[in-house]
Design a protein around this motif. Structure first.
Motif, PDB file in Angstrom:
ATOM      1  N   GLN A   1       0.863  -1.300   0.015  1.00  0.00           N
ATOM      2  CA  GLN A   1       0.134   0.023   0.048  1.00  0.00           C
ATOM      3  C   GLN A   1       0.727   1.229   0.091  1.00  0.00           C
ATOM      4  O   GLN A   1       1.808   1.396   0.381  1.00  0.00           O
ATOM      5  CB  GLN A   1      -1.106   0.142   1.228  1.00  0.00           C
ATOM      6  CG  GLN A   1      -1.708   1.226   1.385  1.00  0.00           C
ATOM      7  CD  GLN A   1      -2.235   1.482   2.844  1.00  0.00           C
ATOM      8  OE1 GLN A   1      -3.159   0.679   3.255  1.00  0.00           O
ATOM      9  NE2 GLN A   1      -1.857   2.460   3.660  1.00  0.00           N
ATOM     10  N   VAL A   2       0.658   2.293  -0.529  1.00  0.00           N
ATOM     11  CA  VAL A   2       1.038   3.641  -0.512  1.00  0.00           C
ATOM     12  C   VAL A   2       0.266   4.725  -0.637  1.00  0.00           C
ATOM     13  O   VAL A   2      -0.924   4.583  -1.214  1.00  0.00           O
ATOM     14  CB  VAL A   2       2.028   3.859  -1.629  1.00  0.00           C
ATOM     15  CG1 VAL A   2       1.606   3.885  -2.942  1.00  0.00           C
ATOM     16  CG2 VAL A   2       3.091   4.876  -1.302  1.00  0.00           C
ATOM     17  N   VAL A   3       0.131   5.955  -0.092  1.00  0.00           N
ATOM     18  CA  VAL A   3      -0.722   6.921  -0.044  1.00  0.00           C
ATOM     19  C   VAL A   3       0.064   8.228  -0.546  1.00  0.00           C
ATOM     20  O   VAL A   3       1.178   8.383  -0.333  1.00  0.00           O
ATOM     21  CB  VAL A   3      -1.069   7.253   1.389  1.00  0.00           C
ATOM     22  CG1 VAL A   3      -2.076   8.710   1.377  1.00  0.00           C
ATOM     23  CG2 VAL A   3      -1.558   6.303   2.060  1.00  0.00           C
ATOM     24  N   ASP A   4      -0.552   8.804  -1.688  1.00  0.00           N
ATOM     25  CA  ASP A   4      -0.005   9.800  -2.262  1.00  0.00           C
ATOM     26  C   ASP A   4      -0.209  11.189  -1.915  1.00  0.00           C
ATOM     27  O   ASP A   4      -0.688  11.294  -1.055  1.00  0.00           O
ATOM     28  CB  ASP A   4      -0.294   9.921  -4.112  1.00  0.00           C
ATOM     29  CG  ASP A   4      -1.539  10.277  -4.274  1.00  0.00           C
ATOM     30  OD1 ASP A   4      -2.318  10.711  -3.222  1.00  0.00           O
ATOM     31  OD2 ASP A   4      -2.192   9.726  -5.379  1.00  0.00           O
ATOM     32  N   ALA A   5       0.580  12.281  -2.566  1.00  0.00           N
ATOM     33  CA  ALA A   5       0.439  13.625  -1.638  1.00  0.00           C
ATOM     34  C   ALA A   5      -0.948  14.049  -1.786  1.00  0.00           C
ATOM     35  O   ALA A   5      -1.157  15.117  -1.132  1.00  0.00           O
ATOM     36  CB  ALA A   5       1.534  14.410  -2.472  1.00  0.00           C
ATOM     37  N   ALA A   6      -1.918  13.725  -2.561  1.00  0.00           N
ATOM     38  CA  ALA A   6      -3.307  14.059  -2.613  1.00  0.00           C
ATOM     39  C   ALA A   6      -4.002  13.377  -1.673  1.00  0.00           C
ATOM     40  O   ALA A   6      -5.253  13.352  -1.579  1.00  0.00           O
ATOM     41  CB  ALA A   6      -3.732  14.059  -4.059  1.00  0.00           C
ATOM     42  N   GLY A   7      -3.457  12.203  -0.857  1.00  0.00           N
ATOM     43  CA  GLY A   7      -4.176  11.620   0.148  1.00  0.00           C
ATOM     44  C   GLY A   7      -5.049  10.442  -0.424  1.00  0.00           C
ATOM     45  O   GLY A   7      -5.708   9.834  -0.107  1.00  0.00           O
ATOM     46  N   ILE A   8      -4.728   9.980  -1.709  1.00  0.00           N
ATOM     47  CA  ILE A   8      -5.104   9.128  -2.415  1.00  0.00           C
ATOM     48  C   ILE A   8      -4.487   7.611  -2.227  1.00  0.00           C
ATOM     49  O   ILE A   8      -3.474   7.598  -2.160  1.00  0.00           O
ATOM     50  CB  ILE A   8      -5.189   9.070  -4.008  1.00  0.00           C
ATOM     51  CG1 ILE A   8      -6.112  10.289  -4.464  1.00  0.00           C
ATOM     52  CG2 ILE A   8      -5.581   7.842  -4.737  1.00  0.00           C
ATOM     53  CD1 ILE A   8      -6.015  10.753  -5.668  1.00  0.00           C
ATOM     54  N   VAL A   9      -5.184   6.765  -1.711  1.00  0.00           N
ATOM     55  CA  VAL A   9      -4.522   5.445  -1.168  1.00  0.00           C
ATOM     56  C   VAL A   9      -4.774   4.564  -2.249  1.00  0.00           C
ATOM     57  O   VAL A   9      -5.533   4.507  -3.192  1.00  0.00           O
ATOM     58  CB  VAL A   9      -5.562   4.791  -0.092  1.00  0.00           C
ATOM     59  CG1 VAL A   9      -5.078   3.624   0.475  1.00  0.00           C
ATOM     60  CG2 VAL A   9      -5.672   5.662   0.912  1.00  0.00           C
ATOM     61  N   HIS A  10      -3.468   3.871  -2.461  1.00  0.00           N
ATOM     62  CA  HIS A  10      -3.359   2.882  -3.486  1.00  0.00           C
ATOM     63  C   HIS A  10      -2.724   1.726  -2.934  1.00  0.00           C
ATOM     64  O   HIS A  10      -1.967   1.625  -2.381  1.00  0.00           O
ATOM     65  CB  HIS A  10      -1.937   3.342  -4.547  1.00  0.00           C
ATOM     66  CG  HIS A  10      -2.264   4.656  -5.259  1.00  0.00           C
ATOM     67  ND1 HIS A  10      -2.880   4.933  -6.485  1.00  0.00           N
ATOM     68  CD2 HIS A  10      -1.951   5.911  -4.737  1.00  0.00           C
ATOM     69  CE1 HIS A  10      -2.920   6.058  -6.774  1.00  0.00           C
ATOM     70  NE2 HIS A  10      -2.278   6.943  -5.815  1.00  0.00           N
ATOM     71  N   VAL A  11      -3.631   0.422  -3.404  1.00  0.00           N
ATOM     72  CA  VAL A  11      -3.165  -0.904  -2.903  1.00  0.00           C
ATOM     73  C   VAL A  11      -2.725  -1.637  -4.198  1.00  0.00           C
ATOM     74  O   VAL A  11      -3.291  -1.765  -5.238  1.00  0.00           O
ATOM     75  CB  VAL A  11      -4.491  -1.364  -2.345  1.00  0.00           C
ATOM     76  CG1 VAL A  11      -4.086  -3.032  -1.812  1.00  0.00           C
ATOM     77  CG2 VAL A  11      -4.751  -0.779  -1.017  1.00  0.00           C
ATOM     78  N   LEU A  12      -1.573  -2.374  -3.878  1.00  0.00           N
ATOM     79  CA  LEU A  12      -1.130  -3.208  -5.067  1.00  0.00           C
ATOM     80  C   LEU A  12      -1.644  -4.793  -4.538  1.00  0.00           C
ATOM     81  O   LEU A  12      -1.092  -5.147  -3.332  1.00  0.00           O
ATOM     82  CB  LEU A  12       0.436  -3.302  -5.290  1.00  0.00           C
ATOM     83  CG  LEU A  12       0.722  -4.391  -6.185  1.00  0.00           C
ATOM     84  CD1 LEU A  12       0.379  -3.781  -7.563  1.00  0.00           C
ATOM     85  CD2 LEU A  12       2.533  -4.377  -6.288  1.00  0.00           C
ATOM     86  N   ALA A  13      -2.329  -5.543  -5.373  1.00  0.00           N
ATOM     87  CA  ALA A  13      -2.869  -7.002  -4.738  1.00  0.00           C
ATOM     88  C   ALA A  13      -2.543  -7.798  -6.074  1.00  0.00           C
ATOM     89  O   ALA A  13      -2.141  -7.361  -7.278  1.00  0.00           O
ATOM     90  CB  ALA A  13      -4.248  -6.608  -4.524  1.00  0.00           C
ATOM     91  N   SER A  14      -2.591  -9.119  -5.983  1.00  0.00           N
ATOM     92  CA  SER A  14      -2.369  -9.959  -6.990  1.00  0.00           C
ATOM     93  C   SER A  14      -3.249 -11.160  -6.827  1.00  0.00           C
ATOM     94  O   SER A  14      -3.399 -11.607  -5.569  1.00  0.00           O
ATOM     95  CB  SER A  14      -1.112 -10.446  -7.207  1.00  0.00           C
ATOM     96  OG  SER A  14      -0.423 -10.934  -6.146  1.00  0.00           O
TER      97      SER A  14
ATOM     98  N   ALA B   1       7.271  12.363  -6.026  1.00  0.00           N
ATOM     99  CA  ALA B   1       6.777  13.545  -5.772  1.00  0.00           C
ATOM    100  C   ALA B   1       5.633  14.005  -6.590  1.00  0.00           C
ATOM    101  O   ALA B   1       4.690  14.891  -6.087  1.00  0.00           O
ATOM    102  CB  ALA B   1       7.839  14.602  -5.716  1.00  0.00           C
ATOM    103  N   LYS B   2       5.426  13.578  -7.630  1.00  0.00           N
ATOM    104  CA  LYS B   2       4.275  13.921  -8.692  1.00  0.00           C
ATOM    105  C   LYS B   2       3.152  13.016  -8.600  1.00  0.00           C
ATOM    106  O   LYS B   2       2.424  13.216  -9.521  1.00  0.00           O
ATOM    107  CB  LYS B   2       4.794  14.073 -10.120  1.00  0.00           C
ATOM    108  CG  LYS B   2       6.109  15.141  -9.997  1.00  0.00           C
ATOM    109  CD  LYS B   2       6.443  15.231 -11.541  1.00  0.00           C
ATOM    110  CE  LYS B   2       7.758  16.397 -11.621  1.00  0.00           C
ATOM    111  NZ  LYS B   2       8.262  16.437 -13.031  1.00  0.00           N
ATOM    112  N   ASP B   3       3.301  12.007  -7.803  1.00  0.00           N
ATOM    113  CA  ASP B   3       2.157  11.041  -7.810  1.00  0.00           C
ATOM    114  C   ASP B   3       2.041  10.082  -8.881  1.00  0.00           C
ATOM    115  O   ASP B   3       0.856   9.521  -8.730  1.00  0.00           O
ATOM    116  CB  ASP B   3       0.920  11.683  -7.484  1.00  0.00           C
ATOM    117  CG  ASP B   3       0.422  12.673  -6.232  1.00  0.00           C
ATOM    118  OD1 ASP B   3       1.503  12.294  -5.116  1.00  0.00           O
ATOM    119  OD2 ASP B   3      -0.146  13.207  -6.118  1.00  0.00           O
ATOM    120  N   ASN B   4       3.259   9.910  -9.561  1.00  0.00           N
ATOM    121  CA  ASN B   4       3.468   8.772 -10.168  1.00  0.00           C
ATOM    122  C   ASN B   4       3.648   7.568  -9.813  1.00  0.00           C
ATOM    123  O   ASN B   4       4.145   7.430  -8.408  1.00  0.00           O
ATOM    124  CB  ASN B   4       4.205   8.942 -11.341  1.00  0.00           C
ATOM    125  CG  ASN B   4       4.146  10.423 -12.307  1.00  0.00           C
ATOM    126  OD1 ASN B   4       3.284  10.337 -12.904  1.00  0.00           O
ATOM    127  ND2 ASN B   4       5.032  11.135 -12.300  1.00  0.00           N
TER     128      ASN B   4
END
Length: 451
Positions: A307-320, A373-376
């Motif tokens: 999991q990672v959270v970007d600078a905009a507060g968007i939560v990203h989850v990597l699952a498989s 830093a650019k949320d890529n």
């Protein structure tokens, strides 16, 4: 000219229709160099991985105060912690020989925590449904202290007076105000709870149980737990997890999410409703609004990916897990052979969750997802069948739909690669901790990213 104008018109129509720029391009990566952390890593192989390089080794490599830290077991069973001055200093290694493991279990990893409040370095290690092993450094070691084994205190089996006799998967994370916290599982696979500790003023405090599994004969496996800092006055603590019903990994199911506004004391569901209080009424899988995506059992869903959270507060989850069209499979090992990487993310404004299937096979390994830093987005993923390491990227401008493989190694790597998340965010360099097949050699690859 007509062809160019036609293409531009098509692009503009796509933007108007979807809100996503049609000409977005996934970020690229350029090699900076590879250093060898050790050639004496522990070689025991269990659960398709080594004791060095597992997704739940949080953190195995991390940057703080201009230095990079990495931890590993050597072949003799000793904890090692190395650091180097960035961008190109040599690794300086400490071998802590007052504790020697006899374990060959790949769950018994070493996790690093650094407390910004006092510069202490914390190590939690060699624990899989067993007593905690933990030690911390003198104050200031991460800022100006002498880099020596004598700077670390004795091994402890608890943080407070609360028993820690049966614990697994320690995970350190820091609040923006400098407070260090740790989540850890109590109990065992299929029946366990998640509990929370907090380090302040040189001492740990037990906050209590925040996910209850034993009452329901299941347990949570965290994809991640970390803060965002979009509102410095009220940083949000985000946690995502999957649930396992028995000790059989085939019973992993669903994606769950909760967040806290008060350092994990109370918890809110996806809609923002307070649904749990740590220490008294913890989160439970059947609570309203916690399950945000349905993933059935027998889908080859791996626990504890990333999991990672970007600078905009968007939560990203990597699952498989298995692709949507693939039939379910009760044989977890066989299901993993057809598993693909899947990106889930939560739009903070609308609170809606999104899913993107990538075309990338992963098999028995786990990947790590990170943000610049650019949320890529960047993923380092392995493949236990081919022994190859891959780097995949996706751009924020595309809505993270343009997933592209930017690098594939030779057939030399194994276990789970780990990304140094702070360095990628702050310096635009992706460092990847990646054991070579056989386990003896551990490389740290450095990549300059361009989004």
């Amino acid at each position: 000219m007509k062809r160019f104008m036609g293409a531009m018109a098509t692009a503009l129509l796509m933007v108007a229709a979807t809100g996503v720029p049609a000409l977005a391009a996934a970020p690229t990566v350029t090699p900076v160099g590879t250093t060898v952390l050790t050639t004496n890593g522990r070689t025991a192989l269990t659960y398709t991985g080594y004791m060095n390089g597992e997704s739940f080794q949080q953190d195995g490599i991390v940057t703080f105060g201009g230095r990079q830290y990495a931890a590993f077991w050597d072949q003799s069973g000793y904890v090692n912690i190395s650091r180097r001055q960035l961008p190109s200093g040599a690794w300086a290694n400490l071998r802590l020989t007052d504790y020697q493991t006899t374990s060959t279990d790949s769950h018994n990893v070493i996790s690093i925590g650094i407390a910004p409040s006092d510069g202490t370095i914390h190590l939690a290690f060699d624990t899989h449904s067993s007593a905690l092993r933990y030690r911390k450094s003198i104050a200031g070691l991460a800022t100006s202290g002498t880099w020596a084994a004598s700077s670390f205190g004795a091994v402890q089996t608890s943080l407070t007076s609360t028993s820690m006799a049966v614990v697994t998967y320690p995970q350190f994370f820091a609040h923006p105000d400098g407070t260090l916290q740790m989540a850890i599982r109590t109990g065992v696979s299929g029946t366990g709870d998640e509990v929370l500790y907090e380090y302040r003023a040189g001492a740990w405090t037990y906050l209590g149980e925040f996910i209850d599994g034993t009452t329901y004969n299941n347990n949570a496996y965290l994809f991640g737990i970390e803060y965002d800092n979009t509102d410095p006055a009220v940083p949000l603590l985000h946690v995502t997890w999957t649930v396992r019903e028995t000790s059989d990994a085939s019973t992993n199911h669903d994606l769950y999410y909760a967040y806290s506004k008060d350092k994990g004391r109370t918890w809110r569901n996806n809609a923002g409703t307070v649904v749990a209080t740590t220490g008294s009424t913890p989160l439970a899988a059947n609570a309203a609004g916690l399950k945000v995506w349905s993933i059935a059992q027998n889908r080859g869903l791996i626990n504890q990916e990333s999991q990672v959270v970007d600078a905009a507060g968007i939560v990203h989850v990597l699952a498989s897990h298995l692709p949507a069209a693939a039939p379910s499979n009760t044989n977890f090992t066989a299901a993993r052979e057809a598993a693909v990487l899947v990106h889930y993310w939560r739009d903070k404004a609308s609170k809606a969750w999104h899913q993107t299937y990538t075309p990338f096979l992963e098999r028995s390994s786990r990947g790590d997802i990170a943000v610049d830093a650019k949320d890529n987005l960047y993923v380092a993923s392995g493949d236990s069948s081919t022994k190859k390491l891959h780097i995949e990227t996706a751009s924020k401008a595309s809505g993270w739909t343009d997933w592209t493989i930017r690098y594939t190694s030779g057939a030399v790597y194994y276990s789970d690669p780990l990304i140094d998340h702070p360095r990628l965010k702050s310096q635009g360099v992706m460092s990847i901790f990646t054991p070579r097949y056989g386990g003896s050699q551990i490389d740290v690859q450095d990549w300059q990213v361009t989004g």
